[in-house]
Design a protein around this motif. Structure first.
Motif: not given
Length: 295
Positions: A172-174, A198-199, A216-218, A240-242
């Protein structure tokens, strides 16, 4: 001979709807809803926004991992094996529930407690492994700043040549990214990984087709084997996160806090939990010391 690089594109955008969970806790959920039941290997993503006395009192897990990443405020946590602590802004807790954990997660103060919790599935060979924790305070979370106005925290995986020490049973990458207005970045993603963005705040253009999105969007990435995702910020508060991972490609049977491969294994999880066996020794009758903190 030159190698052609292919960017990923956004194939689906889901607005996270506010809902209640736990004991009066407010969450914005996307993965784990009817719009996106799961995204192998990911089972759920919540952006939680909680104030005491709301929280997530004593509850069990089996068969997956929970990743809690605090953005603001503090949470207390405690499990039935005696593990306890506090996580604050920028802190990370990567918990592998595996064969069994019963725990409680409660706001530590009267202030807002805001963060992300991701559920990562485990393969059948890992579902009954021993539970474990990886905990990193904000000061120990790996960071990289490729240039001014681009701030990246490598929660898991790698970004701009910098690697996280977090071990992921399911690869996994985060990646947590903050961009100033007008800044661009590219995040490499292994071609075999399934992923999403995820924003959290701000507005940006994402992917090969410049998909515009705000908070708040995926944003689900395509699976065409592209090797990176490009992003351009349109605001100064772009955050945001990827997240991406290796698909497990096994049957998923979920019932509440248990995620296994067959219905029979779900029955067994409830049986083990109710009787305090096979990883749930000590669970029946256990009550955390923090459960009634705000009663």
């Amino acid at each position: 001979m030159s190698v052609t690089r292919t960017a990923r594109k956004i194939i689906k955008a889901i607005l996270s709807r506010e809902q209640m969970d736990g004991d009066g806790a407010r969450v914005y959920r996307s993965i784990g809803t009817h719009q996106l039941r799961n995204l192998d290997p990911f089972l759920m993503l919540d952006e939680f926004d909680v104030k005491a006395p709301a929280g997530f009192p004593d509850h069990p897990h089996r068969g997956f991992e929970t990743v809690t990443y605090m953005l603001e405020g503090e949470f207390l946590h405690e499990d039935f094996k005696g593990h306890k602590g506090r996580i604050g802004p920028g802190d990370l807790q990567w918990m592998s529930a595996a064969r069994g954990i019963v725990h409680s997660e409660i706001p530590a103060t009267n202030s807002r407690a805001h963060g992300l919790q991701l559920w990562v599935n485990l393969s059948s060979k890992d579902k009954m492994a021993e539970p474990n924790y990886q905990e990193y305070p904000a000061s120990k979370v790996t960071q990289v700043t490729p240039e001014e106005g681009i701030d990246i925290k490598v929660i898991a995986g790698e970004s701009y040549g910098v690697k996280s020490p977090v071990m992921t049973r399911t690869p996994t990458m985060f990646i947590d990214v903050k961009l100033a207005k007008g800044k661009t970045m590219e995040q490499a993603i292994p071609k075999e990984y399934v992923g999403f963005i995820y924003t959290i705040s701000g507005t940006a253009l994402f992917g090969s087709e410049n998909h515009k999105s705000d908070a708040h969007h995926t944003l689900v990435l395509d699976e065409n084997g592209g090797s990176f995702i490009p992003v351009e910020s349109l605001s100064d508060d772009c955050h945001f996160v990827i997240i991406a991972g290796q698909p497990i490609r096994e049957p998923i049977v979920q019932y509440g806090p248990f995620v296994m491969n067959t219905q029979q294994e779900i029955y067994k999880a409830f049986h083990d939990y109710d009787r305090g066996i096979n990883g749930f020794e000590g669970a029946p009758g256990w009550t955390s010391s923090i459960r009634d903190r705000w009663a």
